[in-house]
Design an enzyme around this catalytic site. Structure first.
Site, PDB file in Angstrom:
ATOM      1  N   ARG A  71      -2.269  70.014  21.014  1.00 56.72           N
ATOM      2  CA  ARG A  71      -2.210  71.316  21.680  1.00 56.72           C
ATOM      3  C   ARG A  71      -3.577  71.716  22.218  1.00 56.72           C
ATOM      4  NH1 ARG A  71      -1.069  77.184  19.766  1.00 56.72           N
ATOM      5  NH2 ARG A  71      -0.183  78.025  21.686  1.00 56.72           N
ATOM      6  N   HIS A  75      -4.340  72.692  26.115  1.00 58.15           N
ATOM      7  CA  HIS A  75      -4.976  73.969  26.488  1.00 58.15           C
ATOM      8  C   HIS A  75      -6.299  73.738  27.195  1.00 58.15           C
ATOM      9  CE1 HIS A  75      -2.703  77.161  23.963  1.00 58.15           C
ATOM     10  NE2 HIS A  75      -1.901  76.202  24.343  1.00 58.15           N
ATOM     11  N   ASP A  83     -12.545  69.923  30.146  1.00 55.93           N
ATOM     12  CA  ASP A  83     -14.008  70.007  30.105  1.00 55.93           C
ATOM     13  C   ASP A  83     -14.509  70.623  28.804  1.00 55.93           C
ATOM     14  OD1 ASP A  83     -13.250  72.623  30.335  1.00 55.93           O
ATOM     15  OD2 ASP A  83     -14.759  73.140  31.824  1.00 55.93           O
ATOM     16  N   ASN A 107      -4.135  81.580  22.190  1.00 51.74           N
ATOM     17  CA  ASN A 107      -4.961  80.785  21.282  1.00 51.74           C
ATOM     18  C   ASN A 107      -4.326  80.571  19.911  1.00 51.74           C
ATOM     19  OD1 ASN A 107      -5.062  83.196  19.972  1.00 51.74           O
ATOM     20  ND2 ASN A 107      -7.250  83.504  20.215  1.00 51.74           N
ATOM     21  N   HIS A 206       6.279  68.886  21.623  1.00 54.33           N
ATOM     22  CA  HIS A 206       6.822  69.808  20.618  1.00 54.33           C
ATOM     23  C   HIS A 206       7.648  69.085  19.555  1.00 54.33           C
ATOM     24  CE1 HIS A 206       6.265  73.569  23.384  1.00 54.33           C
ATOM     25  NE2 HIS A 206       5.132  73.081  22.935  1.00 54.33           N
ATOM     26  N   THR A 207       7.628  67.783  19.568  1.00 54.75           N
ATOM     27  CA  THR A 207       8.246  67.012  18.483  1.00 54.75           C
ATOM     28  C   THR A 207       7.395  67.072  17.218  1.00 54.75           C
ATOM     29  OG1 THR A 207       9.213  64.878  17.877  1.00 54.75           O
ATOM     30  CG2 THR A 207       7.190  64.784  19.131  1.00 54.75           C
ATOM     31  N   SER A 262      11.266  67.075  11.104  1.00 54.66           N
ATOM     32  CA  SER A 262      10.655  65.920  11.759  1.00 54.66           C
ATOM     33  C   SER A 262       9.308  66.333  12.361  1.00 54.66           C
ATOM     34  CB  SER A 262      11.620  65.399  12.838  1.00 54.66           C
ATOM     35  OG  SER A 262      11.047  64.447  13.673  1.00 54.66           O
TER      36      SER A 262
HETATM   37  C1  HEM Z   1       5.694  73.534  28.869  1.00 55.63           C
HETATM   38  C2  HEM Z   1       4.938  74.560  28.568  1.00 55.63           C
HETATM   39  C3  HEM Z   1       4.515  74.845  27.150  1.00 55.63           C
HETATM   40  C4  HEM Z   1       4.667  76.022  26.511  1.00 55.63           C
HETATM   41  C5  HEM Z   1       5.265  77.282  27.080  1.00 55.63           C
HETATM   42  C6  HEM Z   1       4.154  75.847  25.176  1.00 55.63           C
HETATM   43  C7  HEM Z   1       4.107  76.837  24.224  1.00 55.63           C
HETATM   44  C8  HEM Z   1       3.739  76.651  22.910  1.00 55.63           C
HETATM   45  C9  HEM Z   1       3.729  77.673  21.913  1.00 55.63           C
HETATM   46  C10 HEM Z   1       4.059  79.123  22.160  1.00 55.63           C
HETATM   47  C11 HEM Z   1       3.391  77.097  20.724  1.00 55.63           C
HETATM   48  C12 HEM Z   1       3.334  77.743  19.352  1.00 55.63           C
HETATM   49  C13 HEM Z   1       2.252  78.770  19.208  1.00 55.63           C
HETATM   50  C14 HEM Z   1       2.431  79.502  17.917  1.00 55.63           C
HETATM   51  O1  HEM Z   1       1.954  79.050  16.877  1.00 55.63           O
HETATM   52  O2  HEM Z   1       3.100  80.529  17.895  1.00 55.63           O
HETATM   53  C15 HEM Z   1       3.176  75.700  20.993  1.00 55.63           C
HETATM   54  C16 HEM Z   1       2.809  74.785  20.040  1.00 55.63           C
HETATM   55  C17 HEM Z   1       2.491  73.475  20.329  1.00 55.63           C
HETATM   56  N1  HEM Z   1       2.464  72.910  21.570  1.00 55.63           N
HETATM   57 FE1  HEM Z   1       3.146  73.709  23.283  1.00 55.63          FE
HETATM   58  N2  HEM Z   1       3.712  74.577  25.036  1.00 55.63           N
HETATM   59  C18 HEM Z   1       3.910  73.920  26.214  1.00 55.63           C
HETATM   60  C19 HEM Z   1       3.550  72.631  26.504  1.00 55.63           C
HETATM   61  C20 HEM Z   1       2.904  71.792  25.630  1.00 55.63           C
HETATM   62  C21 HEM Z   1       2.316  70.532  25.985  1.00 55.63           C
HETATM   63  C22 HEM Z   1       2.232  69.969  27.404  1.00 55.63           C
HETATM   64  C23 HEM Z   1       1.835  69.988  24.837  1.00 55.63           C
HETATM   65  C24 HEM Z   1       1.125  68.691  24.652  1.00 55.63           C
HETATM   66  C25 HEM Z   1       1.445  67.603  25.307  1.00 55.63           C
HETATM   67  C26 HEM Z   1       2.144  70.913  23.767  1.00 55.63           C
HETATM   68  C27 HEM Z   1       1.876  70.699  22.437  1.00 55.63           C
HETATM   69  C28 HEM Z   1       2.079  71.610  21.424  1.00 55.63           C
HETATM   70  C29 HEM Z   1       1.900  71.303  20.012  1.00 55.63           C
HETATM   71  C30 HEM Z   1       1.548  69.954  19.429  1.00 55.63           C
HETATM   72  C31 HEM Z   1       2.140  72.479  19.318  1.00 55.63           C
HETATM   73  C32 HEM Z   1       2.054  72.684  17.797  1.00 55.63           C
HETATM   74  C33 HEM Z   1       0.647  73.074  17.405  1.00 55.63           C
HETATM   75  C34 HEM Z   1       0.417  73.120  15.899  1.00 55.63           C
HETATM   76  O3  HEM Z   1       1.293  72.776  15.121  1.00 55.63           O
HETATM   77  O4  HEM Z   1      -0.699  73.507  15.504  1.00 55.63           O
HETATM   78  N3  HEM Z   1       2.768  72.004  24.284  1.00 55.63           N
HETATM   79  N4  HEM Z   1       3.376  75.457  22.325  1.00 55.63           N
HETATM   80  C1  LIG Z   2      -6.709  85.126  19.573  1.00 46.48           C
HETATM   81  O1  LIG Z   2      -6.765  86.095  20.589  1.00 46.48           O
HETATM   82  C2  LIG Z   2      -6.593  87.429  20.141  1.00 46.48           C
HETATM   83  C3  LIG Z   2      -6.658  88.337  21.357  1.00 46.48           C
HETATM   84  O2  LIG Z   2      -5.615  88.070  22.233  1.00 46.48           O
HETATM   85  C4  LIG Z   2      -7.692  87.781  19.134  1.00 46.48           C
HETATM   86  O3  LIG Z   2      -7.460  89.067  18.620  1.00 46.48           O
HETATM   87  C5  LIG Z   2      -7.684  86.755  17.979  1.00 46.48           C
HETATM   88  O4  LIG Z   2      -8.756  86.985  17.123  1.00 46.48           O
HETATM   89  C6  LIG Z   2      -7.780  85.339  18.527  1.00 46.48           C
HETATM   90  N1  LIG Z   2      -7.618  84.381  17.436  1.00 46.48           N
HETATM   91  C7  LIG Z   2      -8.516  83.418  17.160  1.00 46.48           C
HETATM   92  C8  LIG Z   2      -8.149  82.485  16.078  1.00 46.48           C
HETATM   93  O5  LIG Z   2      -9.564  83.300  17.799  1.00 46.48           O
END
Ligand code: HEM
Ligand SMILES: *[C@@H]1O[C@H](CO)[C@@H](O)[C@H](O)[C@H]1NC(C)=O
Ligand SMILES: *[C@@H]1O[C@H](CO)[C@@H](O)[C@H](O)[C@H]1NC(C)=O
Ligand SMILES: *[C@@H]1O[C@H](CO)[C@@H](O)[C@H](O)[C@H]1NC(C)=O
Ligand SMILES: *[C@@H]1O[C@H](CO)[C@@H](O)[C@H](O)[C@H]1NC(C)=O
Length: 338
Positions: A71, A75, A83, A107, A206-207, A262
């Site tokens: 992730r 980002h 970068d 974030n 997201h797997t 999973s």
């Molecule tokens: C298609 C658009 C995408 C959206 C809208 C999206 C949105 C999100 C959101 C909202 C989360 C969870 C944040 C939270 O903790 O609440 C998440 C987690 C994650 N996303 Fe995405 N994502 C997208 C694409 C991607 C892509 C392209 C990748 C990597 C190839 C990715 C990899 C991940 C991973 C690995 C997590 C889990 C992170 C963790 O467990 O710490 N996502 N994503």
């Molecule tokens: C994530 O962003 C929010 C503001 O949108 C901030 O309040 C928060 O501290 C940030 N979290 C981290 C881990 O930097």
């Protein structure tokens, strides 16, 4: 933490000696972009093997790191290009105008920063000021996913340099939020040179990993202001999610697995989940809105098809807006501009 660090340190120094010698003499080959396979072959021949080693050690101890790195890389690349802008710490907290990417809304759950610091520190001792933070993120992500397969799942051409700008406002403008519809997701990806197939394949990220309840609470309780669950979410699964994520939850830290049972395993299971209407976010569910996307999802249930396309799409993503040559800099500390 301390004892782990020094034990890793000993193992790593042994590794350095062996591989620094072995890797001398390999040559770089030019790719389509300005990045090169094995860019550090002459300047820091052990770089890639050291990153792989330190990544394996850390992923073994902490399996959730793979998702965090994946992730983080996404980002990073979507905001200002790959970068390492995502790694920069705030230097001035006085106004919101100077907030960095890390401080932006999307974030949440970003993690793995300490690991990147550790990897950077190692590389600075072996070849100071040579290996960019942006390349460390790209290589470590590949290695963290590849770990369980025992082979490199995609190529990572290197030679990225580190940027000097990190702005929260850029993160908000460039990262697609989880409630985007397919049209908006396609636009967001095509702005970065990625097509529908890349979108479907990369969503397969997201797997692995987790999401916070509050990220998708609206789909469970008040979708589009209806006071009901999102009808495109499988009802019995919505009930399961409601148990994990009560409407009244005050625990902002509560998370669920995005690909249930999973979530540590990088595999094709996400696509089965989405086809069953159990994708967690709107952005996952809407992949079913387009016949070409559905066809891709069905293809990606086959692991050979998925891994091949995921690798291709990751290579494309890893090339977004990179700084090369004399642009940017090689940061000494990944959290600070030199
Ligand atoms: C298609 C658009 C995408 C959206 C809208 C999206 C949105 C999100 C959101 C909202 C989360 C969870 C944040 C939270 O903790 O609440 C998440 C987690 C994650 N996303 Fe995405 N994502 C997208 C694409 C991607 C892509 C392209 C990748 C990597 C190839 C990715 C990899 C991940 C991973 C690995 C997590 C889990 C992170 C963790 O467990 O710490 N996502 N994503
Ligand atoms: C994530 O962003 C929010 C503001 O949108 C901030 O309040 C928060 O501290 C940030 N979290 C981290 C881990 O930097
Ligand atoms: C800015 O805020 C962050 C998060 O609260 C903190 O870690 C950092 O040390 C602060 N930076 C300065 C220069 O005050
Ligand atoms: C998708 O969302 C955008 C706003 O982000 C909206 O303007 C558009 O009408 C939506 N498209 C569909 C097909 O729902
Ligand atoms: C959430 O996590 C943060 C940081 O790990 C911690 O300080 C806080 O106490 C936690 N909040 C709850 C409600 O558990």
């Amino acid at each position: 933490m301390e004892s782990r660090g020094s034990r890793n340190g000993d193992l790593i120094m042994g590794f350095v000696v062996v591989f620094a010698v072995l890797l001398m003499g390999s040559t770089g080959s030019v790719t389509a972009s300005d990045l090169k396979i094995d860019f550090y072959a002459q300047t820091c021949p052990a770089a890639e093997v050291l990153i792989k080693y330190i990544t394996y050690v850390n992923v073994l101890e902490n399996p959730s790191l793979s998702a965090k790195l994946l992730r983080m890389h996404f980002h990073d690349c979507f905001v200002e290009g790959c970068d390492a802008s995502v790694l920069l710490d705030p230097v001035d907290n006085s106004t919101t105008a100077t907030q960095v990417e890390k401080q932006a809304r999307p974030n949440l759950t970003l993690g793995g920063f300490d690991f990147i610091d550790q990897a950077k520190q190692l590389l600075e001792t072996v070849c100071p000021r040579i290996v960019s933070c942006a390349d460390i993120v790209a290589l470590a992500t590949r290695d963290a996913i590849s770990y369980k397969f025992g082979r490199e799942m995609w190529q990572v051409p290197t030679g990225r340099r580190d940027g000097k700008v990190s702005l929260a406002s850029n993160a908000i403008a460039n990262l697609p939020p989880p409630f985007f519809n397919l049209t908006a997701l396609r636009q967001s990806f095509s702005d970065k040179g990625l097509n529908l197939i890349d979108l479907v394949a990369l969503s397969g990220g997201h797997t692995i990993g987790v999401s916070h309840c509050k990220t998708f609470l609206n789909r469970l309780y008040n979708f589009g202001g209806t006071g009901k669950a999102d009808p495109t979410l499988e009802p019995s699964y919505a009930d399961v999610l409601k148990k994990s994520c009560p409407a009244t939850t005050t625990d902002n830290n509560k998370t669920v697995e995005m690909d249930p049972s999973s979530s540590f395993s990088f595999d094709t299971h996400y696509f089965t989940t989405v086809l069953k209407k159990k994708g967690l976010f709107t952005s996952d569910a809407v992949l079913l809105d387009d016949p070409a996307a559905v066809a891709a999802i069905e293809r990606f249930r086959d692991s050979d098809n998925f891994y091949k396309q995921f690798g291709k799409s990751m290579e494309k993503m890893g090339g977004i807006g990179v700084l090369t040559g004399t642009d940017g800099q090689i940061r000494r500390n990944c959290r600070l501009v030199n």
